[in-house]
Motif scaffolding. Structure first.
Motif, PDB file in Angstrom:
ATOM      1  N   ASP A 206       0.854  -1.110  -0.142  1.00 40.72           N
ATOM      2  CA  ASP A 206       0.036  -0.044  -0.081  1.00 40.72           C
ATOM      3  C   ASP A 206       0.891   1.317  -0.079  1.00 40.72           C
ATOM      4  O   ASP A 206       0.298   2.285  -0.358  1.00 40.72           O
ATOM      5  CB  ASP A 206      -0.871   0.058   1.116  1.00 40.72           C
ATOM      6  N   VAL A 209       3.847   3.276  -4.928  1.00 44.91           N
ATOM      7  CA  VAL A 209       3.262   3.699  -6.474  1.00 44.91           C
ATOM      8  C   VAL A 209       4.139   3.040  -7.494  1.00 44.91           C
ATOM      9  O   VAL A 209       5.305   3.080  -7.684  1.00 44.91           O
ATOM     10  CB  VAL A 209       3.431   5.301  -6.476  1.00 44.91           C
ATOM     11  N   GLY A 225      -0.212  -0.136  -4.023  1.00 47.40           N
ATOM     12  CA  GLY A 225      -1.486   0.573  -3.418  1.00 47.40           C
ATOM     13  C   GLY A 225      -1.823   1.772  -4.260  1.00 47.40           C
ATOM     14  O   GLY A 225      -3.303   1.977  -4.434  1.00 47.40           O
ATOM     15  N   THR A 226      -0.923   2.385  -5.127  1.00 41.55           N
ATOM     16  CA  THR A 226      -1.414   3.435  -6.368  1.00 41.55           C
ATOM     17  C   THR A 226      -0.770   3.082  -7.244  1.00 41.55           C
ATOM     18  O   THR A 226       0.628   2.663  -7.184  1.00 41.55           O
ATOM     19  CB  THR A 226      -1.203   4.574  -5.656  1.00 41.55           C
ATOM     20  N   SER A 227      -1.469   2.995  -8.494  1.00 39.68           N
ATOM     21  CA  SER A 227      -0.629   2.706  -9.916  1.00 39.68           C
ATOM     22  C   SER A 227      -1.272   3.614 -10.755  1.00 39.68           C
ATOM     23  O   SER A 227      -2.281   3.931 -10.857  1.00 39.68           O
ATOM     24  CB  SER A 227      -1.015   1.069 -10.092  1.00 39.68           C
ATOM     25  N   TYR A 228      -0.385   3.856 -11.783  1.00 39.77           N
ATOM     26  CA  TYR A 228      -0.713   4.729 -12.955  1.00 39.77           C
ATOM     27  C   TYR A 228      -0.463   3.939 -14.262  1.00 39.77           C
ATOM     28  O   TYR A 228       0.689   3.322 -14.588  1.00 39.77           O
ATOM     29  CB  TYR A 228       0.329   5.755 -12.731  1.00 39.77           C
ATOM     30  N   SER A 241      -5.215  -0.153 -13.200  1.00 41.06           N
ATOM     31  CA  SER A 241      -4.309   0.806 -12.529  1.00 41.06           C
ATOM     32  C   SER A 241      -5.540   1.952 -11.615  1.00 41.06           C
ATOM     33  O   SER A 241      -6.651   1.745 -12.068  1.00 41.06           O
ATOM     34  CB  SER A 241      -3.501   1.566 -13.672  1.00 41.06           C
ATOM     35  N   THR A 242      -4.924   2.567 -10.867  1.00 36.62           N
ATOM     36  CA  THR A 242      -5.833   3.472 -10.046  1.00 36.62           C
ATOM     37  C   THR A 242      -5.860   4.702 -10.798  1.00 36.62           C
ATOM     38  O   THR A 242      -7.058   4.989 -10.983  1.00 36.62           O
ATOM     39  CB  THR A 242      -5.006   3.840  -8.806  1.00 36.62           C
ATOM     40  N   TYR A 243      -4.997   5.303 -11.832  1.00 31.34           N
ATOM     41  CA  TYR A 243      -5.149   6.612 -12.394  1.00 31.34           C
ATOM     42  C   TYR A 243      -4.443   6.192 -13.864  1.00 31.34           C
ATOM     43  O   TYR A 243      -3.775   5.327 -13.866  1.00 31.34           O
ATOM     44  CB  TYR A 243      -4.271   7.547 -11.531  1.00 31.34           C
TER      45      TYR A 243
END
Length: 261
Positions: A206, A209, A225-228, A241-243
């Motif tokens: 988490d 990135v 936890g955060t993915s692009y 992905s998150t974004y």
């Protein structure tokens, strides 16, 4: 709180076919490190190639190389996955029957090819920048196979389908950029390598990135936890992905700005 950032290279941190990094990225990596945030290069490229790309900070980052078949931190190999020799030989034989395709077999520090195409060899040595060993036959390769990669300058659509039909039940077959198809050792991917790195550093997923653009990035995107996903990513990658972003450095700038608040 973010503790580690991992980014794919080709098509992600390297855009438009670029083969060198914007020096500003090195400054970003240094600033992130000052704030306790580590950086990992996660690529289908070989380890020594990645070290050259990140030369100004090469001893300050971690490496997920060969699409997750090799994970190295502070010079220590944290994980390494191998393709069984018999399976590798069958894959190479099939590639030889695929029109327009050349191949490389990755060892831990050097890549091998039996290609007779000077254009391909020049591309690998002078454009991609790999440490290469040219062999007359793969029988000359003495070390284990980390990864097998197929290059087709006309695109991978046809050869990908052909190779997946033959081998997808035995080994992971994924695109890696627009002209590459990679065979990754069973049970190995960028996600498993990233997990090994996170465990070694005692970092929770988490707090990670991740950036990516191809199907070889999916497991890594899912783990963090955060993915692009990149806006020009392969179809469907944004689903994992998150974004979505146009630029990794712009996101890094935003992260750095938030740290200074």
């Amino acid at each position: 709180m973010i503790k580690l950032i991992a980014s794919d290279l080709d098509g992600t941190l390297l855009q438009g076919g670029a083969q060198s990094l914007d020096p500003a990225v090195f400054d970003q990596i240094r600033v992130l490190k000052q704030h306790g945030i580590r950086f990992a290069a996660a690529s289908g490229r070989q380890y020594v190639n990645l070290r050259r790309l990140f030369e100004p900070v090469q001893d300050e980052i971690s490496y997920i190389a060969e699409n997750g078949s090799l994970c190295i931190h502070n010079g220590e190999t944290l994980s390494k996955s191998l393709i069984p020799r018999g399976l590798g030989v069958r894959i190479v034989d099939a590639i030889h029957r695929c029109a327009g395709c050349d191949l490389i077999i990755s060892g831990e520090r050097v890549c091998y090819t039996d290609s007779r195409s000077q254009a391909f060899i020049d591309h690998m040595v002078h454009v991609v920048g790999n440490d290469m060993c040219m062999v007359g036959s793969i029988d000359e390769i003495r070390e284990p196979f980390l990864k097998i990669s197929v290059c087709n300058f006309d695109g991978t659509k046809e050869c990908l389908r052909y190779l997946q039909d033959l081998f997808s039940e035995e080994i992971k077959v994924v695109t890696s950029g627009n002209i590459w198809v990679d065979f990754i050792a069973p049970g190995s991917n960028k996600g498993t390598a990233l997990q090994a790195l996170l465990q070694h550093l005692h970092i929770d997923p988490d707090a990670c990135v991740v950036f990516g653009d191809q199907y070889n990035d999916v497991e890594m995107l899912q783990l963090a936890g955060t993915s692009y996903a990149m806006s020009n990513a392969a179809p469907g990658i944004a689903f994992y992905s998150t974004y979505v972003t146009d630029s990794v450095p712009e996101v890094l700038d935003d992260i750095i700005a938030s740290l200074d608040m």
